[in-house]
Write a protein that holds these residues in place. Structure first.
Motif, mmCIF file in Angstrom:
data_model
loop_
_atom_site.group_PDB
_atom_site.id
_atom_site.type_symbol
_atom_site.label_atom_id
_atom_site.label_comp_id
_atom_site.label_asym_id
_atom_site.label_seq_id
_atom_site.Cartn_x
_atom_site.Cartn_y
_atom_site.Cartn_z
ATOM 1 N N THR A 84 0.980 -1.259 0.010
ATOM 2 C CA THR A 84 0.120 0.151 0.137
ATOM 3 C C THR A 84 1.072 1.152 0.122
ATOM 4 O O THR A 84 2.046 1.274 0.748
ATOM 5 C CB THR A 84 -0.961 0.188 1.325
ATOM 6 N N VAL A 85 0.560 2.147 -0.614
ATOM 7 C CA VAL A 85 1.304 3.221 -0.840
ATOM 8 C C VAL A 85 0.455 4.669 -0.627
ATOM 9 O O VAL A 85 -0.639 4.869 -0.809
ATOM 10 C CB VAL A 85 1.812 3.467 -2.326
ATOM 11 N N LYS A 86 1.227 5.668 -0.236
ATOM 12 C CA LYS A 86 0.695 6.909 0.140
ATOM 13 C C LYS A 86 0.725 7.747 -1.024
ATOM 14 O O LYS A 86 1.974 8.202 -1.296
ATOM 15 C CB LYS A 86 1.224 7.362 1.497
ATOM 16 N N ILE A 87 -0.307 8.424 -1.382
ATOM 17 C CA ILE A 87 -0.211 9.350 -2.562
ATOM 18 C C ILE A 87 -0.445 10.924 -2.259
ATOM 19 O O ILE A 87 -1.390 11.340 -1.548
ATOM 20 C CB ILE A 87 -1.405 9.077 -3.377
ATOM 21 N N ALA A 88 0.235 11.671 -2.449
ATOM 22 C CA ALA A 88 0.032 13.174 -2.457
ATOM 23 C C ALA A 88 -0.277 13.587 -3.761
ATOM 24 O O ALA A 88 0.596 13.679 -4.753
ATOM 25 C CB ALA A 88 1.571 13.824 -2.088
ATOM 26 N N ASP A 89 -1.582 14.048 -3.840
ATOM 27 C CA ASP A 89 -2.041 14.422 -5.227
ATOM 28 C C ASP A 89 -2.232 15.869 -5.384
ATOM 29 O O ASP A 89 -3.138 16.358 -4.659
ATOM 30 C CB ASP A 89 -3.571 13.644 -5.315
ATOM 31 N N PRO A 90 -1.432 16.572 -6.119
ATOM 32 C CA PRO A 90 -1.342 17.830 -6.309
ATOM 33 C C PRO A 90 -2.803 18.464 -6.920
ATOM 34 O O PRO A 90 -3.190 19.645 -6.909
ATOM 35 C CB PRO A 90 -0.234 18.234 -7.262
ATOM 36 N N ALA A 91 -3.668 17.702 -7.436
ATOM 37 C CA ALA A 91 -4.828 17.918 -8.010
ATOM 38 C C ALA A 91 -5.805 18.622 -7.149
ATOM 39 O O ALA A 91 -6.963 19.190 -7.245
ATOM 40 C CB ALA A 91 -5.506 16.980 -9.337
ATOM 41 N N ILE A 92 -5.811 17.923 -5.957
ATOM 42 C CA ILE A 92 -6.700 18.339 -4.745
ATOM 43 C C ILE A 92 -6.411 19.384 -3.868
ATOM 44 O O ILE A 92 -5.273 19.335 -3.387
ATOM 45 C CB ILE A 92 -6.899 16.708 -3.934
ATOM 46 N N PRO A 93 -7.232 20.291 -3.837
ATOM 47 C CA PRO A 93 -6.867 21.480 -3.052
ATOM 48 C C PRO A 93 -6.942 21.020 -1.620
ATOM 49 O O PRO A 93 -7.585 20.164 -1.167
ATOM 50 C CB PRO A 93 -8.053 22.503 -3.404
ATOM 51 N N GLY A 94 -5.916 21.525 -0.694
ATOM 52 C CA GLY A 94 -6.018 21.583 0.561
ATOM 53 C C GLY A 94 -4.792 21.710 1.173
ATOM 54 O O GLY A 94 -3.585 21.699 0.227
ATOM 55 N N ALA A 95 -4.656 21.538 2.603
ATOM 56 C CA ALA A 95 -3.110 21.614 3.077
ATOM 57 C C ALA A 95 -2.513 20.299 2.564
ATOM 58 O O ALA A 95 -1.207 20.432 2.490
ATOM 59 C CB ALA A 95 -3.433 21.898 4.578
ATOM 60 N N ASP A 96 -2.893 19.276 2.663
ATOM 61 C CA ASP A 96 -2.361 18.039 2.562
ATOM 62 C C ASP A 96 -3.371 17.056 1.914
ATOM 63 O O ASP A 96 -3.949 16.233 2.709
ATOM 64 C CB ASP A 96 -1.819 17.550 3.795
#
Length: 304
Positions: A271-283
């Protein structure tokens, strides 16, 4: 009277001949003892007479005068100087033996050279320390920033990965290095190049998944690459296309293509953790299975 004169004459002649013979014998004896050679006019060298011949010549005739061996009388066999050595004779073997250096005895091998333990240690291959097994899970420290426009997903995802290595350029600077246009960023080849250039490393490599769906081998490869990169302190940038559902049930669809960043893993990389720049927000992050991520990256690829 006539007969008496004739006897005296023969006696004188005989005596004269004997003295000449004795004188010749003395000369020959001296030549034999000194190595000299007698030569006669017009003839070749005369070889040395043997001692026997000298002795025979020097034997006094019966009744001949001057053959008594008295002092000063020539012709006696004993007239040659005793102990005289002919010149040019070879030195005795004992002298040659004295001048020959004794052979140096071979040095015995030291115990260290012949010890079986030493030989075994030299023959044994050098031990190599195996690297420690990667942890079951790991999360990276990063700085999240959502993309500032609709076509900057590539620059934004690449920047997130750069912050893991303490590099914080602007999205515009990264876009310029990537060659990003309003149509987006071409491929994972670009993200690999810029990551290496801006970090100053050659760590990153590009892996393509060219088919419409990932094979089991490609899924395993992605899992291993994520674990290796994150354990080494590097984030992974993935170029995806299509739709996927995260582990919390969230649905994410990018039919025209998209870039996102893997910033951690758990369950040994399943399982991997994704940081998706298309989603607005702090994290804006979510968890996704490695199998789903591999299929999401089909027809594209990733930088790890």
């Amino acid at each position: 009277m006539k007969h008496a004169i004739n006897r005296r004459f023969r006696t004188a002649v005989s005596g004269r001949r004997n003295r000449l013979a004795l004188a010749s014998a003395a000369v020959l004896a001296a030549a034999a003892s000194t190595g000299g050679v007698l030569a006669s006019t017009g003839s070749a060298e005369v070889s040395e007479p043997s001692t026997v011949a000298v002795a025979e010549v020097g034997t006094p005739a019966s009744g001949a005068p001057g053959t008594t061996g008295e002092p000063g009388e020539p012709g006696t066999a004993g007239s040659a100087a005793p102990g005289t050595t002919a010149p040019g004779t070879t030195a005795p073997e004992s002298a040659a033996a004295e001048t020959t250096a004794p052979a140096t005895p071979a040095q015995p091998a030291s115990p260290e050279q012949t010890s079986p333990a030493v030989k075994a240690a030299k023959a044994a291959p050098a031990r190599t320390t195996e690297p420690p097994a990667p942890p079951e899970s790991k999360l990276l420290d990063y700085e999240f920033q959502a993309q500032i426009n609709g076509w900057y997903c590539g620059p934004a995802a690449t920047r997130i990965a750069l912050t893991v290595r303490d590099e914080r350029p602007s999205q515009d600077a990264v876009a310029g290095a990537l060659g990003t246009t309003t149509s987006g960023t071409n491929s994972a080849e670009d993200t690999t190049r810029v990551l290496n250039d801006l970090i100053g490393t050659d760590f990153y490599r590009t892996t393509a998944i060219p088919g419409g769906a990932a094979t089991p081998a490609q899924m395993d490869r992605l899992q291993a690459d994520v674990v290796h990169a994150v354990t080494s302190g590097y984030a992974v940038v993935v170029n995806i296309a299509g739709s996927a559902t995260d582990l919390d049930g969230g649905w994410h669809s990018y039919p025209g293509g998209h870039y996102l960043t893997v910033v951690g893993y758990r369950d040994d990389g399943r399982t991997v953790k994704i940081a998706d720049p298309a989603i607005p927000g702090a994290d804006s992050t979510y968890w996704l299975s490695t199998i789903d991520l591999a299929n999401w990256a089909a027809t594209r690829g990733y930088s790890s």
